[in-house]
Structures are given as structure tokens and as C-alpha cells.
Write a protein that holds these residues in place. Structure first.
Motif, PDB file in Angstrom:
ATOM      1  N   THR A  37      -6.466   9.121   9.377  1.00 31.16           N
ATOM      2  CA  THR A  37      -5.319   7.431   9.038  1.00 31.16           C
ATOM      3  C   THR A  37      -5.643   6.849   8.155  1.00 31.16           C
ATOM      4  O   THR A  37      -4.964   5.959   7.217  1.00 31.16           O
ATOM      5  N   ALA A  38      -6.949   6.478   7.548  1.00 30.86           N
ATOM      6  CA  ALA A  38      -7.742   5.570   6.984  1.00 30.86           C
ATOM      7  C   ALA A  38      -7.262   5.605   5.825  1.00 30.86           C
ATOM      8  O   ALA A  38      -7.327   4.389   4.993  1.00 30.86           O
ATOM      9  N   PHE A  39      -7.559   6.638   5.014  1.00 31.72           N
ATOM     10  CA  PHE A  39      -7.866   7.230   3.115  1.00 31.72           C
ATOM     11  C   PHE A  39      -6.493   8.058   2.979  1.00 31.72           C
ATOM     12  O   PHE A  39      -6.554   7.768   1.891  1.00 31.72           O
ATOM     13  N   LEU A  40      -5.936   8.980   3.764  1.00 33.93           N
ATOM     14  CA  LEU A  40      -4.434   9.084   2.751  1.00 33.93           C
ATOM     15  C   LEU A  40      -3.823   8.442   2.927  1.00 33.93           C
ATOM     16  O   LEU A  40      -2.732   9.075   1.760  1.00 33.93           O
ATOM     17  N   PRO A  41      -3.480   6.927   3.386  1.00 38.95           N
ATOM     18  CA  PRO A  41      -2.517   6.014   2.177  1.00 38.95           C
ATOM     19  C   PRO A  41      -2.670   5.832   0.963  1.00 38.95           C
ATOM     20  O   PRO A  41      -2.060   5.718   0.333  1.00 38.95           O
ATOM     21  N   VAL A  42      -4.007   5.594   0.865  1.00 36.04           N
ATOM     22  CA  VAL A  42      -5.382   5.717  -0.672  1.00 36.04           C
ATOM     23  C   VAL A  42      -4.356   6.630  -1.568  1.00 36.04           C
ATOM     24  O   VAL A  42      -3.699   6.135  -3.151  1.00 36.04           O
ATOM     25  N   LEU A  43      -4.118   7.950  -1.045  1.00 33.76           N
ATOM     26  CA  LEU A  43      -3.567   8.682  -1.696  1.00 33.76           C
ATOM     27  C   LEU A  43      -2.319   8.479  -2.107  1.00 33.76           C
ATOM     28  O   LEU A  43      -1.629   9.302  -3.654  1.00 33.76           O
ATOM     29  N   ALA A  44      -1.208   7.824  -1.978  1.00 36.37           N
ATOM     30  CA  ALA A  44       0.262   7.953  -2.124  1.00 36.37           C
ATOM     31  C   ALA A  44       0.180   5.930  -3.095  1.00 36.37           C
ATOM     32  O   ALA A  44       0.861   5.867  -3.045  1.00 36.37           O
ATOM     33  N   GLY A  45      -0.927   5.415  -2.805  1.00 37.05           N
ATOM     34  CA  GLY A  45      -1.213   4.780  -3.839  1.00 37.05           C
ATOM     35  C   GLY A  45      -1.489   3.232  -2.727  1.00 37.05           C
ATOM     36  O   GLY A  45      -1.313   1.874  -3.566  1.00 37.05           O
ATOM     37  N   TYR A  46      -1.466   3.564  -1.712  1.00 40.62           N
ATOM     38  CA  TYR A  46      -1.435   2.096  -0.746  1.00 40.62           C
ATOM     39  C   TYR A  46      -3.078   2.142  -0.637  1.00 40.62           C
ATOM     40  O   TYR A  46      -3.794   2.519  -0.911  1.00 40.62           O
ATOM     41  N   THR A  47      -3.084   0.776   0.318  1.00 40.36           N
ATOM     42  CA  THR A  47      -4.645   0.664   0.506  1.00 40.36           C
ATOM     43  C   THR A  47      -4.979   1.020   1.566  1.00 40.36           C
ATOM     44  O   THR A  47      -4.277   1.933   2.298  1.00 40.36           O
ATOM     45  N   PRO A  48      -5.668   1.217   2.089  1.00 45.06           N
ATOM     46  CA  PRO A  48      -6.781   2.087   3.492  1.00 45.06           C
ATOM     47  C   PRO A  48      -6.033   1.539   4.516  1.00 45.06           C
ATOM     48  O   PRO A  48      -6.307   0.163   4.297  1.00 45.06           O
ATOM     49  N   MET A  49      -6.248   2.081   5.584  1.00 47.88           N
ATOM     50  CA  MET A  49      -5.568   1.909   6.932  1.00 47.88           C
ATOM     51  C   MET A  49      -4.476   0.965   6.625  1.00 47.88           C
ATOM     52  O   MET A  49      -3.870   0.485   7.739  1.00 47.88           O
ATOM     53  N   SER A  50      -3.247   1.421   5.793  1.00 54.39           N
ATOM     54  CA  SER A  50      -2.183   1.060   5.883  1.00 54.39           C
ATOM     55  C   SER A  50      -0.743   1.850   6.949  1.00 54.39           C
ATOM     56  O   SER A  50      -1.808   2.893   7.369  1.00 54.39           O
TER      57      SER A  50
END
Length: 147
Positions: free
Chosen positions: A80-93
Motif C-alpha cells: 500500500t505504500a509503494f504500489l501507487p508509485v507504479l501508477a505515478g502517484y506519490t508513496p502512501m497515496s
């Protein structure tokens, strides 16, 4: 003299675990969260170790698999902390994003913070129970071998 503590501890186990789940589910909206939920569940199991012993406490599936549960919790927290990074969001989004409709039933709304808190609960519960179990195992082995 017969102690009332062992039957009382068995009686309090399941209500304690249900309260722990409630703490986890309400954590995003009110007092509670994953850490206190995991600590409460771990302390309920600790009481079982103290009053009934290791063999009785290990009858419960969650106790036998506490270490893997901690691993699953760590995967949930890191995911949940780093998967948003793969979609271009900030960590913990937070998902769903503000303004987007939430999925849920009644007062329970599903969002990434709930998954994160659930991961924390599993980590705390798993580590507390694993440490208790290792101490109980070591103490039992030392008692069998003698001084």
C-alpha cells in the motif's frame, strides 16, 4: 485453591479479538487503528500462554501461523505504500482519491488506509505472538534439560 484466572482468560479471548478487529476497522474514522488492534490481540494470546501454557495456546490457528501473518502484514504495508508509485502517484497515496466515491457497506468504507492499518495489525500481532512463543519454547526446553 482453584484460580478463576484460566477460565476467565479463555472467556475473554474471543471478545478481545473481536474488539481488536473493531479497533482496526474504526481506526481511520475514530480512536483505534492497526497498532492498538494488533497489540490487544497479541496480549489476549499472551494471557493464554501465561494461564494455559504453550501447548494449549498453540491450538489456535492464528497462533501457530503468527510469523507468516506478520510477513503478510509486511507485504500489505509495503504494497500500500509503494504500489501507487507504479501508477505515478506519490508513496502512501490514498485510494479512492478525494472526491471519488468510496466502496463500502454501512459505516465501513474500503480504502487503502484500511489495508495499511490491517497490515500493521498483522505485523504487531504476528511479532508479539512469535516472540512470546519463542520465549515459551526456550523456557520449556531449559526446564526439560535441567540446570
Amino acid at each position: 485453591m482453584i484460580s478463576f484466572v484460566p477460565p476467565l482468560s479463555r472467556l475473554l479471548l474471543w471478545p478481545s479479538l473481536i474488539i481488536a478487529l473493531s479497533l482496526w476497522l474504526k481506526g481511520g474514522a475514530s480512536a483505534g487503528g492497526g497498532f492498538p488492534a494488533g497489540a490487544l490481540a497479541g496480549l489476549a494470546v499472551l494471557l493464554q500462554y501465561v494461564t494455559a501454557g504453550r501447548d494449549q495456546a498453540r491450538r489456535y490457528v492464528a497462533v501457530r501461523y503468527a510469523a507468516p501473518l506478520a510477513g503478510v502484514g509486511l507485504l500489505l504495508v509495503v504494497g500500500t505504500a509503494f504500489l501507487p508509485v507504479l501508477a505515478g502517484y506519490t508513496p502512501m497515496s490514498l485510494f479512492p482519491r478525494p472526491g471519488q466515491p468510496e466502496v463500502g457497506v454501512g459505516g465501513l468504507h474500503l480504502h487503502t488506509a484500511l489495508v495499511f492499518e490491517g497490515g500493521l495489525m498483522l505485523i504487531v500481532f504476528g511479532l508479539v505472538v512469535t516472540v512470546i512463543d519463542r520465549f515459551a519454547l526456550r523456557t520449556g526446553a531449559e526446564e526439560e534439560s535441567g540446570p
